[in-house]
Write an enzyme that holds these catalytic residues in place. Structure first.
Site, PDB file in Angstrom:
ATOM      1  N   ASP A 157       0.856  -1.186   0.000  1.00 19.28           N
ATOM      2  CA  ASP A 157       0.000   0.000   0.000  1.00 19.28           C
ATOM      3  C   ASP A 157       0.895   1.241   0.000  1.00 19.28           C
ATOM      4  O   ASP A 157       2.063   1.188   0.419  1.00 19.28           O
ATOM      5  CB  ASP A 157      -0.964  -0.002   1.190  1.00 19.28           C
ATOM      6  CG  ASP A 157      -2.210   0.849   0.910  1.00 19.28           C
ATOM      7  OD1 ASP A 157      -2.192   1.667  -0.042  1.00 19.28           O
ATOM      8  OD2 ASP A 157      -3.195   0.708   1.649  1.00 19.28           O
ATOM      9  N   TRP A 158       0.325   2.336  -0.460  1.00 19.44           N
ATOM     10  CA  TRP A 158       1.107   3.548  -0.780  1.00 19.44           C
ATOM     11  C   TRP A 158       1.952   4.042   0.403  1.00 19.44           C
ATOM     12  O   TRP A 158       1.431   4.301   1.486  1.00 19.44           O
ATOM     13  CB  TRP A 158       0.168   4.639  -1.306  1.00 19.44           C
ATOM     14  CG  TRP A 158       0.118   4.642  -2.809  1.00 19.44           C
ATOM     15  CD1 TRP A 158       0.379   5.703  -3.616  1.00 19.44           C
ATOM     16  CD2 TRP A 158      -0.171   3.552  -3.684  1.00 19.44           C
ATOM     17  NE1 TRP A 158       0.291   5.320  -4.945  1.00 19.44           N
ATOM     18  CE2 TRP A 158      -0.039   4.012  -5.023  1.00 19.44           C
ATOM     19  CE3 TRP A 158      -0.465   2.195  -3.497  1.00 19.44           C
ATOM     20  CZ2 TRP A 158      -0.234   3.194  -6.132  1.00 19.44           C
ATOM     21  CZ3 TRP A 158      -0.670   1.382  -4.600  1.00 19.44           C
ATOM     22  CH2 TRP A 158      -0.547   1.888  -5.892  1.00 19.44           C
TER      23      TRP A 158
END
Ligand SMILES: *[C@@H]1O[C@H](CO)[C@@H](O)[C@H](O)[C@H]1NC(C)=O
Ligand SMILES: *[C@@H]1O[C@H](CO)[C@@H](O)[C@H](O)[C@H]1NC(C)=O
Ligand SMILES: *[C@@H]1O[C@H](CO)[C@@H](O)[C@H](O)[C@H]1NC(C)=O
Ligand SMILES: *[C@@H]1O[C@H](CO)[C@@H](O)[C@H](O)[C@H]1NC(C)=O
Ligand SMILES: *[C@@H]1O[C@H](CO)[C@@H](O)[C@H](O)[C@H]1NC(C)=O
Ligand SMILES: *[C@@H]1O[C@H](CO)[C@@H](O)[C@H](O)[C@H]1NC(C)=O
Ligand SMILES: *[C@@H]1O[C@H](CO)[C@@H](O)[C@H](O)[C@H]1NC(C)=O
Ligand SMILES: *[C@@H]1O[C@H](CO)[C@@H](O)[C@H](O)[C@H]1NC(C)=O
Ligand SMILES: *[C@@H]1O[C@H](CO)[C@@H](O)[C@H](O)[C@H]1NC(C)=O
Ligand SMILES: *[C@@H]1O[C@H](CO)[C@@H](O)[C@H](O)[C@H]1NC(C)=O
Length: 882
Positions: free
Chosen positions: A295-296
Site C-alpha cells: 500500500d502507498w
C-alpha cells in the site's frame, strides 16, 4: 492509499523535509522506523513465522502461456529494465497514483496504477458507481459482474493498466471501521462471491484487478504514519483461513492479477514484509501467480521486503514521506542485486510475475496509454508534478468513458435499497401524495458535488464515503430533484433541524433523509478520523432527533438512510409514526431515480442487508471495538475468532433488530419444494493436491554493473526514481547480508492445501446441490433472494458458528403467482474446517448431518435439507434467535 489529493501539502512537507534531512543518497542513513520485525508486546502466542524463499510463479496451467511469453522477454532484459518494472517512479511522477518504470524495448510502457474500487478516481468524464457495500446489498451476482465490467471499461478508456480494487478487506469485523463501505459485506462468502464476479467483469476488459488489503486492515486509526507504528492484527490460523483469507482465495481463483498488502502488521510483522503471509500463504498455499504491491508509502525496507515476497514498490518512495527522490528499491534494488544480497532469482520472479500478468490480461496488444492526470484538471500541465522543474505537455485529454454506465449504476443503486419496515404497506407512495421532505441528505452538496477533495466531508446526499476509494461525481442525481419530478408540490426543508411551526394534516407524509459517513484515515471529518469515533453508530447531524421531531408532527414518516455500514435505529424505529424505513446504502451518482423507482412502486425493493443491525453496540463482542494507544503499538487481537456480525449475535443468543440478509419487498414469497442432491462423496481430507508445474529458469549470474549505469545522455528529472547508479562498478558481492531468521533458498515442501488457483482445486468440487422453488405469493412483481446457510453437525468437535452463509441466488423479477427454482451449491471447502495441525481443509464429520438452511435472511430460514439422507423439510423454525 493515502494523501491522494493532498498534493500541495505533501509538496510542502516533502520540501521542508528535504531541507532538514541531510540526504547523501544512502538509504541506510535515512531516519526510519525499525518496525519490520518489531515484536513489541505482540501477544506471545501470535508468531510471524519465517517462510523463505518466495515460490517462483508460473506453475499453474491457467497462467503458463503468459509465463512463457513473459520469461522470453525477461530473459532478454537488462538489470535496469527489470528494476524499472518493480518500482514506482515516485509519487506525482506520472499521470496515475502509481506509475512503474518502463521497458520500452519490449513494448512495456510505464504501467498505470489507479484508484478506485468504485470508478476511475481523480479524473473527469467517469462514472461514480455505487459503492461496494451497495453492490453487496443487491445480492445479485450478475450485477456484481456487470459493475466490475463497467468499471474496467472506464479504466481501460483512461489507460489504466491496474485498477486498485476490489476492496475485500476490511470485511467489516468492526462496524465503526472507516472503509467497510468499500467492500461488499460482513461475511466471507458474500464478500468472496462479489469479489469473484467483480474481478471477472473487470479483467474481461483487460484491466488488472488488485485484491486488497491483505490482511487484517479492520480499522483506520493506528494504521501507521510518520509518527506511528502500524497496529498489529493478531489473527489465529483458523480464523484467518475461514474468515479473512476466504475472499482473497476466491479472488485469486477468479484470476486476480495483483494483490495489495495492508498498512497494518500481522502478528507483529508488517504485512508487506511478512514472509509467512506473502511467500507462504499467498504464493504457495493459494498459488497466486500475479504480483504483490505494497500500500502507498508503506514500504519500510529494501532487501527484507524483496525476500518476503513483495514484487512491486508503490509509489516507489520510502515511507512515509514522498518526494525526497529516495526509494528502498529503484537504484537500491540494483545495488542489492549487484552486491548479491537479493538473489537475482527473486528479481527475475518479481518481474516475470508483473510481465506475466500484463500478458495474461492481453495488455501487450492495443492497450491505450493514460490520457488523464491525477494531479490537475487542466489540459496542459507538468508531466511530473513531483519534480519542481518538469516538462510541460498535454496531460488531460478529458476522454469521456461513461458510455451507458449510468444505467447499471442506477440498477445497482435501486436493487440494493433495503426495505426494513413498511407498516400497513405505507410504501409504495401514491404519486399524488402530499409530501414534505426533511434533511440535508435529500439534496446535493450546495458547495459543489466535488467541492470536498476525496469526498472528505458530509454535505448533502451521501453517495460514497471518503478517501482513496472514491471518484469524482460527473453529476449527482439527488433525491429531492427526482422526487419533485414526480410530486411537483413536494415541500423541501433542506435542513437537519426540524423547522418550528409545521402542522401536518392526517394524510401528509414526511420523508426524512439521514446519513452516516466514514472513510479512509487520511482525513478526519467532523471529528471522525476515518473510523466512526465521534458519531458512534448513530446517524450524523442529529439525524435521530430529526426523525423523532418529524414523527411527532406527522403520522406517516418514511426514513431514508444513506449509510456506510450498520447504524442503530433504536431511538425511533418503534415510533408508531415511523411507518417505513429504507436503507439506500451509498448509491454513487444515481441517488435520486433509483430511490423514486422504489418510493413510488415502479419497482419492488429487493436489497438485503450485507450486515446485521443490532439493537445496541454492546451486542457486538468487545474485541471489535476500535483500538488506539498513545505510546507503543496497538495490539488488535482477533480474539472473537470466527464470531463477527451474525455469527456472534447468533452464538450469544442476541436477537438483532434486523438480521444479516434481511430485506422486505412489496410482495411476499413462499419457499418450497426443497431438494438436496449429493454430487461428490465426502472424504475426510481432499484428494491430493496437484503437484507444481515448472517455472521459468534463468541464468543466476549477477549481471554486469554497466546495465545500471546512468546513460550518459539521460536528462535526469529531479527526484524521479531511476534504476540507475552513478558508480555501479564500485559494488561487489563480497559482503555478507544479515539474512532474517529462517531465511533459506531451498524451496519449502508444497503445502497440502495448495495446488491450484486459490488452493487445492478439489476444494471447489461440488459436494451437494440444493434447490428450492420460490413463488411470488403477493400482488406485485418482485425479486427474492435465496440464501443458503450451513449448520455443521452438532456433534462436531470443532467450535463452529451456528449458521454460515455458503451460497445465494437472486431470482429474476417474478410476477404475482410466478415461480422460479434456484439451485445453490455446497463445495468441499464449504463443508470443511481449517485444521491447524494438518494445515489442510478437512470435513469434520464425513457421515455427519449437515443442515443446509434456506430462506430470505439469516433470521428467516424455513426450509432445511439434511445431508444424511433425511431429505428436506419446510415450515421449520430458524436455528438462531431472531
Ligand atoms: C499468527 O499467529 C498464529 C498463532 O501462532 C498462527 O497460527 C498464524 O499462522 C500466524 N499468522 C501469520 C500470518 O503469521
Ligand atoms: C531475445 O534475444 C534473442 C537473442 O538476441 C532474440 O533472438 C529473441 O528474439 C529475443 N526475444 C525476445 C522476446 O525479445
Ligand atoms: C526506465 O523507465 C524510465 C521511465 O520511467 C525510462 O525513462 C527508462 O528508459 C527506463 N529504463 C530502461 C533501461 O528501459
Ligand atoms: C546491498 O545493498 C542494499 C541496498 O543498498 C543494502 O541494503 C545491503 O545491506 C547491501 N548488502 C551488503 C552485504 O552490503
Ligand atoms: C486516450 O484515450 C483514447 C480514447 O480511449 C485513446 O485512443 C488513446 O490511445 C488514449 N491514450 C493516449 C495517450 O492518447
Ligand atoms: C479537479 O476537479 C475535481 C472535480 O471538480 C475536484 O474535486 C478536484 O479537486 C480537482 N482537482 C484539482 C487538482 O484541482
Ligand atoms: C394498519 O391498518 C389497520 C387497518 O386500517 C389499522 O387498524 C391499524 O391500526 C394499522 N396499524 C398501524 C400500526 O398503523
Ligand atoms: C452475550 O453477550 C453479553 C454481553 O452483551 C455477555 O455478557 C455474555 O457473556 C454473552 N454470552 C455468550 C453466551 O456469549
Ligand atoms: C542515448 O544513448 C543511447 C545509446 O547510445 C541511445 O540508444 C539513445 O537513443 C540515446 N537517447 C537519447 C534520448 O538521446
Ligand atoms: C406450511 O405452513 C403454511 C402456513 O402456515 C401451510 O399453509 C402449509 O400447509 C405448511 N406446509 C407444510 C408442508 O407443512
Amino acid at each position: 492509499m493515502s494523501f491522494s489529493s493532498r498534493i500541495f501539502l505533501i509538496h510542502l512537507v516533502g520540501y521542508l523535509f528535504l531541507h532538514t534531512v541531510i540526504c547523501n543518497g544512502d538509504q541506510d542513513t535515512f531516519p526510519k522506523r525499525a518496525v519490520v520485525n518489531a515484536r513489541d508486546a505482540v501477544p506471545a502466542e501470535y508468531v510471524a513465522k519465517p517462510y523463505y524463499p518466495t515460490p517462483n510463479g508460473g506453475w499453474i496451467p491457467d497462467w503458463q502461456t503468459s509465463y512463457a511469453k513473459a520469461s522470453a522477454v525477461v530473459r532478454n532484459m537488462t538489470l535496469a529494465e527489470k528494476v524499472n518494472l518493480t518500482t514506482g517512479t515516485g509519487y506525482f511522477m506520472g499521470p496515475c497514483v502509481g506509475n512503474t518504470g518502463s521497458a520500452l524495448r519490449f513494448g512495456i510502457p510505464n504501467l498505470c496504477l489507479q484508484d478506485s474500487a468504485l470508478g476511475v478516481d481523480l479524473t473527469d468524464g467517469n462514472t461514480a458507481f455505487p459503492a461496494g457495500i451497495t453492490t453487496g446489498a443487491t445480492w445479485d451476482k450478475s450485477l456484481m459482474y456487470q459493475r466490475g465490467a463497467a468499471i474496467g471499461a472506464e479504466d481501460r478508456g483512461k489507460g489504466v493498466n491496474i485498477n486498485l480494487g476490489p476492496t475485500i478487506g476490511p470485511i467489516g469485523r468492526k462496524p465503526r471501521a472507516g472503509r467497510i463501505w468499500e467492500s461488499f459485506g460482513a461475511d466471507p462468502v458474500l464478500q468472496a462471491m462479489a469479489a469473484s464476479q467483480h474481478i471477472q467483469g473487470l479483467q474481461a476488459q483487460g484491466v488488472i484487478a488488485t485484491a486488497k488489503h491483505l490482511i487484517g486492515n479492520e480499522q483506520e486509526q493506528s494504521r501507521g504514519g510518520p509518527f506511528e507504528t502500524p497496529l498489529s492484527a493478531n489473527i489465529d490460523d483458523r480464523t484467518l483461513h475461514e474468515l479473512y483469507l476466504w475472499p482473497f482465495a476466491e479472488a485469486i481463483r477468479a484470476g486476480a492479477g495483483a494483490v495489495m498488502t495492508s498498512y497494518n502488521m500481522v502478528n507483529g510483522s508488517a504485512a508487506h514484509a511478512n514472509s509467512y503471509l506473502i511467500n507462504g500463504i499467498l504464493k504457495d498455499e493459494l498459488g497466486f501467480q500475479g504480483f504483490v504491491m505494497c500500500d502507498w508509502l508503506s514500504q519500510d525496507s529494501g532487501v527484507a521486503t524483496a525476500l518476503a515476497g513483495l514484487d512491486m514498490a508503490m509509489p516507489g518512495d520510502t515511507e512515509p514521506i514522498p518526494l525526497l527522490g529516495l526509494s528502498y528499491w529503484a537504484s537500491e534494488l540494483s545495488t542489492s542485486i549487484l552486491n548479491g544480497s537479493v538473489p537475482l532469482t527473486r528479481l527475475n520472479d518479481m518481474v516475470t510475475r508483473i510481465v506475466a500478468a500484463w500478458y495474461q490480461l492481453g495488455q501487450d496488444s492495443g492497450f491505450p496509454l493514460p490520457n488523464f492526470s491525477s494531479w490537475t484538471n487542466d489540459t496542459t500541465g507538468p508531466l511530473y508534478p513531483g519534480a519542481l522543474l518538469s516538462p510541460i505537455g498535454v496531460v488531460n485529454q478529458h476522454v469521456n468513458v461513461q458510455a451507458d454506465h449510468a444505467n447499471i449504476s442506477r440498477e445497482i443503486a435501486r436493487d440494493s435499497i433495503t426495505l426494513l419496515k413498511n407498516t400497513n404497506n405505507t410504501l409504495p407512495l401514491s404519486k399524488n401524495v402530499s409530501l414534505s421532505v426533511f434533511g440535508t441528505d435529500q439534496a446535493k452538496n450546495p458547495n459543489g458535488i466535488n467541492s470536498c477533495s476525496s469526498r472528505a466531508c458530509d454535505e448533502g446526499t451521501l453517495g460514497m464515503g471518503w478517501g482513496s476509494g472514491t471518484a469524482n461525481y460527473p453529476y449527482m442525481d439527488d433525491p429531492i430533484t427526482a422526487i419533485r419530478s414526480i410530486v411537483g408540490g413536494a415541500v423541501s426543508y433542506n435542513s437537519d433541524t426540524f423547522p418550528s411551526g409545521i402542522t401536518a394534516a392526517g394524510d401528509d407524509v414526511a420523508i426524512v433523509f439521514i446519513n452516516a459517513d466514514s472513510g479512509e484515515g487520511s482525513n478526519t471529518v467532523e471529528n471522525n478520523p476515518g473510523d466512526r469515533t465521534a458519531s458512534n453508530l448513530y446517524a450524523w447531524h442529529n439525524g435521530d432527533t430529526l426523525v423523532k421531531d418529524a414523527a411527532a408532527a406527522f403520522s406517516t414518516v418514511i426514513v431514508v438512510a444513506h449509510t456506510v455500514g450498520p447504524i442503530l435505529l433504536e431511538n425511533w424505529i418503534d415510533l408508531p409514526s415511523v411507518k417505513a424505513v429504507l436503507l439506500a446504502h451509498l448509491p454513487g451518482q444515481e441517488a435520486g431515480s433509483s430511490l423514486t423507482d422504489i418510493l413510488f412502486g415502479d419497482y419492488s425493493p429487493s436489497g438485503h442487508l450485507p450486515y446485521s443491525i443490532p439493537k445496541a453496540e454492546s451486542d457486538y463482542p468487545t474485541s471489535v471495538g476500535l483500538k488506539t494507544t498513545l505510546i507503543g503499538q496497538v495490539q488488535d487481537t482477533f480474539s472473537e475468532g470466527l464470531y463477527i456480525d451474525y455469527r456472534y449475535l447468533n452464538k450469544n443468543g442476541t436477537a438483532p433488530r434486523y438480521p444479516f440478509g434481511f430485506g422486505l419487498s412489496y410482495t411476499t414469497f413462499a419457499f418450497s419444494n426443497a431438494s438436496i442432491t449429493p454430487v461428490t462423496p465426502l472424504t475426510f481430507t481432499p484428494p491430493a493436491r496437484a503437484s507444481k508445474g515448472t517455472t521459468p529458469s534463468y541464468s543466476t549470474a549477477i549481471p554486469p554493473a554497466s546495465e545500471v549505469a546512468y546513460p550518459a545522455n539521460l536528462t535526469r528529472i529531479w527526484r524521479y526514481l531511476y534504476p540507475y547508479l552513478d558508480d555501479p562498478y564500485s559494488i561487489s558481492a563480497t559482503g555478507t547480508y544479515p539474512y532474517p531468521e529462517g531465511y533459506s533458498t531451498k524451496p519449502q515442501p508444497d503445502p497440502p492445501a495448495g495446488g491450484g488457483l486459490g488452493g487445492n482445486d478439489a476444494l471447489w468440487d461440488v459436494m451437494y446441490t440444493v434447490s428450492a422453488t420460490i413463488t411470488n405469493t403477493g400482488k406485485t412483481a418482485g425479486k427474492a433472494v435465496a440464501q443458503l446457510y450451513l449448520q455443521y453437525p452438532t456433534s462436531t468437535a470443532y467450535d463452529t458458528p451456528i449458521i454460515q452463509l455458503r451460497d445465494f441466488e437472486k431470482t429474476d423479477t417474478l410476477s404475482p403467482g410466478a415461480s422460479q427454482t434456484v439451485r445453490l451449491s455446497l463445495t468441499r471447502k464449504d463443508v470443511s474446517v481449517w485444521n491447524v495441525v494438518s494445515q489442510n481443509w478437512i470435513v469434520p464429520e464425513v457421515n455427519g448431518a449437515y443442515a443446509a438452511w434456506i430462506g430470505e435472511s439469516s433470521g428467516e430460514l424455513g426450509l432445511v435439507c439434511w445431508t444424511d439422507g433425511r431429505g428436506c423439510l419446510q415450515n421449520q423454525t430458524s436455528p438462531v434467535v431472531t
